[in-house]
Structure formats: C-alpha cells, structure tokens
Design an enzyme around this catalytic site. Sequence first.
Site, PDB file in Angstrom:
ATOM      1  N   ARG A 194       0.822  -1.218   0.000  1.00 38.17           N
ATOM      2  CA  ARG A 194       0.000   0.000   0.000  1.00 38.17           C
ATOM      3  C   ARG A 194       0.849   1.258   0.000  1.00 38.17           C
ATOM      4  NH1 ARG A 194      -2.452  -4.002   2.694  1.00 38.17           N
ATOM      5  NH2 ARG A 194      -1.380  -3.463   4.603  1.00 38.17           N
ATOM      6  N   GLU A 234       6.664 -10.754  14.783  1.00 41.48           N
ATOM      7  CA  GLU A 234       6.301 -11.475  16.011  1.00 41.48           C
ATOM      8  C   GLU A 234       6.431 -12.978  15.828  1.00 41.48           C
ATOM      9  OE1 GLU A 234       1.913 -11.750  17.057  1.00 41.48           O
ATOM     10  OE2 GLU A 234       1.895 -10.085  15.642  1.00 41.48           O
TER      11      GLU A 234
END
Length: 175
Positions: free
Chosen positions: A58, A95
């Site tokens: 994006r 993560e």
Amino acid sequence: MNLIDAIRTIPDYPKPGIMFRDITTLLGDARAFRRAVDELVQPFAGRKIDKVAGIEARGFILGGAVAHQLSAGFVPLRKKGKLPHQTIAVDYALEYGVDTIEMHLDAFHPGEKVMLVDDLIATGGTAIAAVELLRQGGAEVIGAAFVVNLPDLGGAAKLAAMGVPVSILVAFEGH
C-alpha cells in the site's frame, strides 16, 4: 469529510483480538484518497525532496501519488527476492520470525533527501528497517508519513527517537 470515517475496521483479522484498519475503502473513495495524499504531502511541501520511498504494497499506491505531487522520484521497498537488479537488504523481526526488506542498490545517489511513506505504522518494525535500509544506501531520511498510526504499539515514537520526523493523518487507539 473525516478521513477516519473512510477507513474500514475489520474485527478479529488476521487473528482474534486484532482490529484491522483497512485503507482500501479510503483508496476507493476519490475524495478521501485525494485528501489523504494532499495531507501526506502538506508537511513536506516546499522542501527539496529527491525521492519518496514506499513500503510494499500500500505504500506503493500512496508513495507514488505523493512523489508525483512533490515532483520527486519513487523508490519501491520490497520483500526479499522481488527486485530484479542488484539490491541491498535489511532483516527485521516479526512477532513470528524474521523478514527482509530490499531496494535496488542504485535507487538513489548518496546524500539525496528521501521521504518514507506507508499506509500504517504499528510496532514500527518494517518502517525502522526501511529507514535503516535507506540510510545504509546513503539517503538523508527527511521524514516519514503514514495515513494511520496505532500509537499504543509505539512505532511512531521509535521512528522519532531515530531522528526521523513523523507525520500521521489519523490515529486509532488499541491494536
């Protein structure tokens, strides 16, 4: 028109407890898209910016429009293995593992003033890696601009601590 109203929130995506902030609705609204680009450009208008770097994917849409408005070139920052020419890379922690961001070695000349653009900043991992990559290539990173900030996750503050001025259009509390 309030930009925050043009952003769709999808609960429990990509996993339970996450409120996903989806800017595709903003991009699909001509007035909201134009306003977002104008507001991303505004803090940098009148400054000498050689290139705008956009983070996949994006950030390509927003960064390309911002580069056009600033009469600057555009540098795509991509995931590993997507660029066809000689690249430099920076690894960063996710993560659930490690990812890599790359750019072409000849994307800009050392000392050029570069602005970073992406749709959203959360923990800041990708944006921090992008700044490190740009600096490794010799860029002077003059600022970073994001449509959405998730301030509770601290990414914008981490960029600011690296000496990168951060511009944000809207903020959502929580994750």
